[in-house]
Design a protein around this motif. Structure first.
Motif, PDB file in Angstrom:
ATOM      1  N   MET A   1      11.699 -13.571  41.774  1.00 15.56           N
ATOM      2  CA  MET A   1      13.465 -12.904  42.250  1.00 15.56           C
ATOM      3  C   MET A   1      13.873 -14.880  43.090  1.00 15.56           C
ATOM      4  SD  MET A   1      12.678  -9.203  42.942  1.00 15.56           S
ATOM      5  CE  MET A   1      15.123  -8.970  42.731  1.00 15.56           C
TER       6      MET A   1
ATOM      7  N   ILE B   1      21.285 -20.268  33.861  1.00 18.17           N
ATOM      8  CA  ILE B   1      20.994 -18.766  33.788  1.00 18.17           C
ATOM      9  C   ILE B   1      21.571 -18.128  32.415  1.00 18.17           C
ATOM     10  CG2 ILE B   1      21.240 -18.970  36.266  1.00 18.17           C
ATOM     11  CD1 ILE B   1      24.293 -17.478  36.642  1.00 18.17           C
TER      12      ILE B   1
ATOM     13  N   ASN C   1      21.712 -13.560  30.614  1.00 16.56           N
ATOM     14  CA  ASN C   1      22.151 -12.252  30.443  1.00 16.56           C
ATOM     15  C   ASN C   1      22.513 -12.228  31.680  1.00 16.56           C
ATOM     16  OD1 ASN C   1      20.043 -11.944  28.173  1.00 16.56           O
ATOM     17  ND2 ASN C   1      18.037 -12.299  29.785  1.00 16.56           N
TER      18      ASN C   1
ATOM     19  N   SER D   1      24.277 -10.071  38.606  1.00 14.73           N
ATOM     20  CA  SER D   1      23.134 -10.772  38.754  1.00 14.73           C
ATOM     21  C   SER D   1      22.507 -10.834  37.116  1.00 14.73           C
ATOM     22  CB  SER D   1      22.207  -8.817  38.692  1.00 14.73           C
ATOM     23  OG  SER D   1      22.930  -8.351  37.479  1.00 14.73           O
TER      24      SER D   1
ATOM     25  N   ASP E   1      19.112 -13.559  34.393  1.00 16.09           N
ATOM     26  CA  ASP E   1      17.614 -14.506  34.572  1.00 16.09           C
ATOM     27  C   ASP E   1      17.892 -15.302  34.117  1.00 16.09           C
ATOM     28  OD1 ASP E   1      16.804 -11.107  34.418  1.00 16.09           O
ATOM     29  OD2 ASP E   1      17.231 -11.149  31.573  1.00 16.09           O
TER      30      ASP E   1
ATOM     31  N   GLY F   1      12.882 -18.575  33.770  1.00 20.85           N
ATOM     32  CA  GLY F   1      11.505 -17.217  34.115  1.00 20.85           C
ATOM     33  C   GLY F   1      11.825 -16.961  35.884  1.00 20.85           C
ATOM     34  N   GLY F   2      12.002 -15.719  35.883  1.00 22.59           N
ATOM     35  CA  GLY F   2      12.665 -15.048  36.779  1.00 22.59           C
ATOM     36  C   GLY F   2      13.538 -14.179  36.816  1.00 22.59           C
ATOM     37  N   MET F   3      13.717 -13.582  37.942  1.00 19.18           N
ATOM     38  CA  MET F   3      15.839 -12.660  37.995  1.00 19.18           C
ATOM     39  C   MET F   3      16.144 -13.582  39.450  1.00 19.18           C
ATOM     40  SD  MET F   3      14.869  -8.571  37.622  1.00 19.18           S
ATOM     41  CE  MET F   3      13.954  -7.727  39.052  1.00 19.18           C
TER      42      MET F   3
END
Length: 341
Positions: A148, A196, A198, A221, A223, A227-229
């Motif tokens: 994150m 990034i 989504n 926000s 993703d 990898g990771g958000m």
């Protein structure tokens, strides 16, 4: 090219003056002209004994010998002025944001390639010691997988900043809070973690309805493609003074938080089998009187321009990265526009 690289600066506001100052201080540079639509007497630039022009067209028609032109005008003019500069056969240094949409940024990159001219984008937060340290830490792989990332930008921008006569806050010239205030942090995010996808977002205009044409706050926000958000939470509604700019990283082998008013402090670092090194101090923030800006690192940008043009180094912030920052902001703001429909 003579020994000294000859620069002109368009836009003589706070940032343009910083460009002029850093060029003047660099022994390998020469400031040869300044450009602004305002009357010279109103700009506080009398210390520079160089020709002054009221438009880019006048500058280009003057046949002055110029190697590089720095654009520090309102955001909405960057693309058009940048194209004219590249067309004239000069290298381009362009303040953030490179433009207000991806299409214009792509056109600038294409023109630079066509004319064999460099396009430098100004993203000075990359130069601060905590930024450099975090980049090296991420590249070393010591953190393992990124889980994150949270970026918080909570600043004060009130009527001391958004004055009626200023271009700040105008939709066509400013572009929005993410373009003018926080594109530095989107640049850092892209530099650290990549692109990034989504994206989800919500926006609000709490106390700038009479001051600006756009939102003052947002929660975004997403993703990471790698990898990771992540999330970006931002506001210019903070009362009286800046609260913080910070990046928190939660990863497989540890956690890190870089914060402070200018991302100038490592606030937390707890990583498996790792000891935090001593970092050099960060330069103070740009002080605009009633309000504060990002760390004052413009001298590094001018040094990098000189190093690149003299074949001593690679470009620190290339035009493709400038384009990606614009692209990410544009994709975030598309959600604002679709919410209105």
């Amino acid at each position: 090219m003579s020994d000294k690289i000859k620069f002109a600066v368009i836009g003589c506001g706070h940032i343009g003056k910083r460009h002029a100052e850093m060029i003047s201080r660099n022994p390998e540079c020469e400031l040869v002209a300044l450009v602004d639509v305002k009357d010279k007497s109103a700009l506080g630039i009398d210390s520079y004994a160089v020709p002054f022009f009221s438009s880019l067209e006048d500058l280009l028609a003057s046949n002055l010998e110029i190697d590089v032109i720095n654009v520090a005008s309102p955001n909405g003019f960057h693309a058009e002025q940048g194209m004219k500069i590249l067309d004239s056969g000069r290298h381009l240094v362009i303040e953030k944001p490179m433009s207000l949409n991806k299409k214009d940024s792509e056109a600038l990159i294409f023109k630079g390639l066509q004319k064999h001219k460099q396009v430098f984008c100004v993203m000075q937060n990359r130069y601060s010691p905590p930024s450099v340290w975090l980049k090296e830490l991420l590249e070393s792989g010591k953190l393992g997988k990124i889980f994150m990332v949270q970026i918080n930008c909570y600043w004060n921008r009130d009527d001391r900043y958004y004055k009626p006569e200023s271009w700040h806050g105008k939709g066509d010239l400013d572009g929005g809070t993410l373009f003018t205030q926080f594109s530095h942090f989107i640049d850092l995010m892209y530099w650290y973690f990549g692109d990034i996808k989504n994206i989800q977002a919500k926006f609000a205009d709490f106390n700038h309805e009479k001051l600006t044409d756009f939102e003052d706050s947002g929660f975004v926000s997403f993703d990471f493609v790698n990898g990771g958000m992540g999330s970006l939470n931002y506001s210019t509604s903070v009362w009286d003074k800046n609260l913080e700019s910070s990046i928190t990283v939660i990863a497989e082998n540890g956690s890190v938080k870089v914060g402070g008013q200018y991302m100038n402090e490592v606030e937390y670092c707890h990583i498996k089998d790792y000891e935090m090194p001593e970092l050099a101090p960060t330069n103070p923030g740009n002080d605009y009187g009633a309000y504060k800006g990002s760390a004052a690192n413009h001298h590094y940008i001018i040094e990098n321009v000189v190093d690149v043009l003299k074949g001593r180094n690679t470009i620190t912030t290339n035009a493709l990265e400038g384009l990606k920052v614009v692209d990410i902001i544009e994709r975030v703001y598309e959600l604002k526009n679709s919410a209105k429909k």
